[in-house]
Motif scaffolding. Structure first.
Motif, mmCIF file in Angstrom:
data_model
loop_
_atom_site.group_PDB
_atom_site.id
_atom_site.type_symbol
_atom_site.label_atom_id
_atom_site.label_comp_id
_atom_site.label_asym_id
_atom_site.label_seq_id
_atom_site.Cartn_x
_atom_site.Cartn_y
_atom_site.Cartn_z
ATOM 1 N N GLU A 1 34.914 -44.575 -2.386
ATOM 2 C CA GLU A 1 35.393 -45.841 -1.380
ATOM 3 C C GLU A 1 35.350 -45.178 0.015
ATOM 4 O O GLU A 1 35.610 -45.860 1.007
ATOM 5 C CB GLU A 1 36.760 -46.579 -1.645
ATOM 6 C CG GLU A 1 36.431 -47.461 -3.109
ATOM 7 C CD GLU A 1 37.686 -48.000 -3.423
ATOM 8 O OE1 GLU A 1 38.879 -47.775 -2.733
ATOM 9 O OE2 GLU A 1 37.715 -48.777 -4.073
ATOM 10 N N ARG A 2 35.298 -43.856 0.107
ATOM 11 C CA ARG A 2 35.162 -43.234 1.536
ATOM 12 C C ARG A 2 33.951 -43.153 2.007
ATOM 13 O O ARG A 2 32.780 -43.063 1.427
ATOM 14 C CB ARG A 2 35.956 -41.672 1.252
ATOM 15 C CG ARG A 2 35.444 -41.087 2.723
ATOM 16 C CD ARG A 2 36.200 -39.576 2.617
ATOM 17 N NE ARG A 2 37.820 -39.704 2.647
ATOM 18 C CZ ARG A 2 38.513 -38.675 2.706
ATOM 19 N NH1 ARG A 2 37.985 -37.323 2.636
ATOM 20 N NH2 ARG A 2 39.891 -38.658 2.618
ATOM 21 N N TYR B 1 38.834 -49.683 3.150
ATOM 22 C CA TYR B 1 38.045 -48.329 3.098
ATOM 23 C C TYR B 1 38.499 -47.078 3.918
ATOM 24 O O TYR B 1 38.530 -47.541 4.968
ATOM 25 C CB TYR B 1 36.300 -48.370 3.196
ATOM 26 C CG TYR B 1 35.902 -49.438 2.210
ATOM 27 C CD1 TYR B 1 35.838 -49.446 0.820
ATOM 28 C CD2 TYR B 1 35.191 -50.597 2.785
ATOM 29 C CE1 TYR B 1 35.371 -50.313 0.047
ATOM 30 C CE2 TYR B 1 34.562 -51.557 1.933
ATOM 31 C CZ TYR B 1 34.723 -51.558 0.674
ATOM 32 O OH TYR B 1 34.079 -52.467 -0.091
ATOM 33 N N ASN C 1 27.601 -44.200 0.462
ATOM 34 C CA ASN C 1 28.236 -44.160 1.363
ATOM 35 C C ASN C 1 28.107 -43.654 3.037
ATOM 36 O O ASN C 1 29.255 -43.408 3.636
ATOM 37 C CB ASN C 1 29.820 -43.873 0.939
ATOM 38 C CG ASN C 1 29.995 -44.823 -0.411
ATOM 39 O OD1 ASN C 1 29.372 -45.800 -0.786
ATOM 40 N ND2 ASN C 1 31.298 -44.447 -0.918
ATOM 41 N N THR D 1 24.218 -46.763 -1.084
ATOM 42 C CA THR D 1 25.409 -47.370 -0.748
ATOM 43 C C THR D 1 25.748 -48.750 -1.687
ATOM 44 O O THR D 1 24.920 -49.474 -1.913
ATOM 45 C CB THR D 1 26.068 -47.560 0.718
ATOM 46 O OG1 THR D 1 25.562 -46.065 1.368
ATOM 47 C CG2 THR D 1 27.185 -48.095 0.626
ATOM 48 N N ASP D 2 26.894 -49.077 -2.270
ATOM 49 C CA ASP D 2 27.097 -50.081 -3.104
ATOM 50 C C ASP D 2 26.744 -51.502 -2.107
ATOM 51 O O ASP D 2 27.668 -51.223 -1.070
ATOM 52 C CB ASP D 2 28.650 -49.942 -3.523
ATOM 53 C CG ASP D 2 28.768 -51.360 -4.635
ATOM 54 O OD1 ASP D 2 28.111 -52.161 -4.647
ATOM 55 O OD2 ASP D 2 29.850 -51.131 -5.383
ATOM 56 N N ILE E 1 29.975 -53.051 -0.546
ATOM 57 C CA ILE E 1 30.746 -52.569 0.501
ATOM 58 C C ILE E 1 30.153 -53.030 1.823
ATOM 59 O O ILE E 1 30.665 -53.292 2.764
ATOM 60 C CB ILE E 1 30.439 -50.935 0.577
ATOM 61 C CG1 ILE E 1 31.193 -50.332 -0.576
ATOM 62 C CG2 ILE E 1 30.793 -50.347 1.755
ATOM 63 C CD1 ILE E 1 31.199 -48.990 -0.990
ATOM 64 N N ASP F 1 31.215 -56.503 2.462
ATOM 65 C CA ASP F 1 32.655 -56.479 2.789
ATOM 66 C C ASP F 1 32.626 -56.008 4.292
ATOM 67 O O ASP F 1 33.298 -56.777 5.254
ATOM 68 C CB ASP F 1 33.445 -55.418 2.068
ATOM 69 C CG ASP F 1 33.987 -55.747 0.859
ATOM 70 O OD1 ASP F 1 33.771 -56.891 0.384
ATOM 71 O OD2 ASP F 1 34.329 -54.871 0.075
#
Length: 260
Positions: free
Chosen positions: A36-37, A81, A102, A231-232, A235, A238
């Motif tokens: 999550e970083r 995050y 990420n 990247t997800d 994310i 969000d």
């Protein structure tokens, strides 16, 4: 006695199993946190992004300011995050971020050519693609085609410079755009392609050059916070929601007003 030893041994084994399970769960938790970083890069491109030290790099968000930077910070303040923000040369950051989970960069012009290379959060601000000439230049342009035979200062990885190269213009490329105002005054280039706000500001702050002539604005594009396709998407969703909320709350408008 044997039954007592068995009992003690059983307790010891249970303790060992519990410790192993705790370590495993702890490791899983650390993995989740690491996943999550966010690693976010930008360039020295005032007034959109600027280092507090005046240098072309910074190692943390505390050393970076500017219109887009403050917008990105407003987004990140609304999500849970963890993140790292750094300032580097644009060409380095642009290449480094792609295909790394990420990893993101801002402010990035969203164009048809880049559409599938990133996932997008925005828009944040917009840039005006402008051709500047030296203060004492007599160059006038009615259209972009009028600049076909002129030398145009740009830099590697810049969307405006890349566009002109693709269109067959003579672009003098550098690693960054900070020296391009000086190239104009030294006669190393006839024009400089950059954003309408950035050009005069960089020229004065970096080289003490004032009076640059804006000879043509030929395009305008929105700028975004762009993340790698690895990247997800959750994310990205969000972050987009956080931006929308910050805009609805008036935070984005207030940021822009601070720099006017």
């Amino acid at each position: 006695m044997p039954s007592e030893r068995v009992s003690v041994s059983s307790k010891v084994m249970k303790g060992v199993k519990y410790s192993v399970m705790s370590l495993a769960l702890s490791a899983l938790g650390q993995t989740a946190l690491a996943a999550e970083r966010l690693y976010i890069f930008t360039e020295n491109y005032p007034p959109y992004n600027a280092s507090e030290s005046g240098k072309g790099f910074a190692h943390s968000e505390d050393g970076i300011t500017g219109i887009c930077t403050d917008m990105v910070k407003a987004i990140l303040a609304r999500v849970d995050y963890d993140y790292v923000m750094k300032m580097r040369d644009w060409s380095y950051a642009y290449d480094w971020v792609q295909d790394r989970e990420n990893h993101g960069l801002f402010c990035t012009a969203r164009t048809d050519q880049r559409e599938d290379q990133f996932q997008w959060v925005g828009p944040l601000a917009s840039i005006k693609w402008t051709l500047f000439a030296a203060p004492d230049s007599d160059i006038t342009l009615d259209s972009l085609e009028d600049a076909r035979d002129l030398r145009i200062a740009g830099y590697k990885g810049d969307v405006m410079s890349g566009y002109l190269v693709d269109q067959g213009f003579n672009v003098v490329m550098g690693i960054s755009g900070d020296v391009n105002a000086r190239r104009l005054t030294l006669g190393q280039a006839d024009l400089w392609v950059t954003d309408g706000l950035v050009g005069p500001l960089v020229a004065e702050e970096e080289h003490g050059i004032t009076g640059l002539k804006s000879v043509l604005v030929f395009r305008e594009t929105p700028m975004y916070l762009a993340f790698s396709t690895n990247t997800d998407p959750a994310i990205i969703a969000d972050l987009q929601q956080a931006l929308d909320e910050a805009r609805s709350a008036g935070e984005i408008e207030k940021i822009v007003a601070r720099y006017e």
